[in-house]
Design an enzyme around this catalytic site. Structure first.
Site, mmCIF file in Angstrom:
data_model
loop_
_atom_site.group_PDB
_atom_site.id
_atom_site.type_symbol
_atom_site.label_atom_id
_atom_site.label_comp_id
_atom_site.label_asym_id
_atom_site.label_seq_id
_atom_site.Cartn_x
_atom_site.Cartn_y
_atom_site.Cartn_z
ATOM 1 N N HIS A 12 24.153 20.085 27.457
ATOM 2 C CA HIS A 12 24.854 18.810 27.594
ATOM 3 C C HIS A 12 26.055 18.733 26.658
ATOM 4 O O HIS A 12 25.915 18.875 25.442
ATOM 5 C CB HIS A 12 23.860 17.682 27.265
ATOM 6 C CG HIS A 12 24.378 16.313 27.527
ATOM 7 N ND1 HIS A 12 24.233 15.276 26.622
ATOM 8 C CD2 HIS A 12 25.013 15.792 28.597
ATOM 9 C CE1 HIS A 12 24.752 14.173 27.129
ATOM 10 N NE2 HIS A 12 25.229 14.453 28.322
ATOM 11 N N ASP A 41 32.625 16.437 30.152
ATOM 12 C CA ASP A 41 33.289 15.270 30.729
ATOM 13 C C ASP A 41 34.792 15.506 30.737
ATOM 14 O O ASP A 41 35.370 15.893 29.716
ATOM 15 C CB ASP A 41 32.984 14.024 29.885
ATOM 16 C CG ASP A 41 31.495 13.796 29.731
ATOM 17 O OD1 ASP A 41 30.872 13.354 30.711
ATOM 18 O OD2 ASP A 41 30.955 14.054 28.635
ATOM 19 N N HIS A 54 34.303 12.119 26.492
ATOM 20 C CA HIS A 54 33.327 11.284 27.196
ATOM 21 C C HIS A 54 33.768 9.829 27.279
ATOM 22 O O HIS A 54 33.773 9.218 28.345
ATOM 23 C CB HIS A 54 31.960 11.361 26.502
ATOM 24 C CG HIS A 54 30.930 10.469 27.120
ATOM 25 N ND1 HIS A 54 30.761 9.149 26.744
ATOM 26 C CD2 HIS A 54 30.023 10.696 28.095
ATOM 27 C CE1 HIS A 54 29.794 8.609 27.466
ATOM 28 N NE2 HIS A 54 29.330 9.530 28.298
#
Length: 244
Positions: A12, A41, A54
């Site tokens: 992640h 992101d 993000h």
């Protein structure tokens, strides 16, 4: 169901919380722990350069302030995106999407790109991120998986580069999510891991789509998802779960 080229275990934002998220340092650390696929992101600068971040604003993870999408890339590229995490990463810059693409394609790594538009720029972001992804991964065996919480972004990505795989991100099972995913030609659903049940897994897989989960940081949650037959686990705990 078509063959699935992506890894079950996905790091992640690069390496979860062990390095400053959405930086090349985080991807390198995730790779050090054996991960071959990363989630990140991607949004747009004011002059249309895709880069990793993000939040809509800069202050949580950089020494900048204000809305990131209001700044041009020249300004964004000079920010410190590492000091907030620890002294070890002081001076780590925000990476352009192109830099991340070179890192991944050069090392045979896979990528899940979350299209993260600045509010009001959903379609533009989806279209441009897809165009850049198609160019940067041209000739590669496996394209990045494009995902977003915003159907408008996925719709624009599909219109721009229909051959790129797409996945709908969900934090709740809102009314009509399944029909939207099918209309967008999604190959997968990426949702909060608590939303998966035998019924939802069967529904998604019955339509030929794959089931992925975020953000799975506990062994009991990972065991439950594996038992349900899901296909992808996005985790911060690259130090706990071995992707092997």
């Amino acid at each position: 169901m078509n063959p699935w080229p992506y890894s079950r275990w996905v790091a992640h934002r690069g390496a979860g919380k062990l390095a400053p998220e959405n930086t090349l340092a985080a991807l390198r650390l995730g790779a050090h722990y054996g991960y071959r696929m990363f989630e990140c992101d991607v949004k747009l600068s004011s002059d249309g350069v895709p880069f990793l971040l993000h939040d809509a604003t800069l202050q949580r993870t950089t020494n900048g302030h204000g809305t990131a999408g209001d700044k041009d890339w020249s300004e964004l590229s000079r920010l410190d995106a590492g000091s907030w995490h620890s002294r070890t990463f002081a001076g780590e810059p925000l990476p352009a999407f192109e830099q991340v693409a070179r890192f991944c394609t050069g090392n045979g790594f896979l990528l899940n790109v979350e299209i993260k538009p600045t509010p009001g720029h959903e379609a533009e972001t989806g279209s441009l991120v897809a165009q850049h992804a198609a160019r940067l991964w041209h000739g590669q065996a496996v394209a990045p998986l494009l995902s977003s919480f915003r159907p408008e972004s996925l719709q624009a990505a599909m219109a721009a580069e229909p051959q790129l795989p797409r996945a709908l991100l969900l934090d709740t099972l809102w009314d009509g999510w399944f029909g939207v995913a099918r209309a967008l030609g999604c190959v997968g659903i990426v949702c909060n891991h608590a939303l998966w049940s035998e019924e939802t897994v069967a529904t998604v897989k019955g339509a030929g789509m794959r089931c992925l989960s975020y953000t799975v940081n506990d062994e009991w949650a990972a065991s439950r998802l594996i038992a349900l037959g899901t296909d992808g686990i996005i985790t911060d705990r690259v130090d706990l779960f071995s992707p092997a």
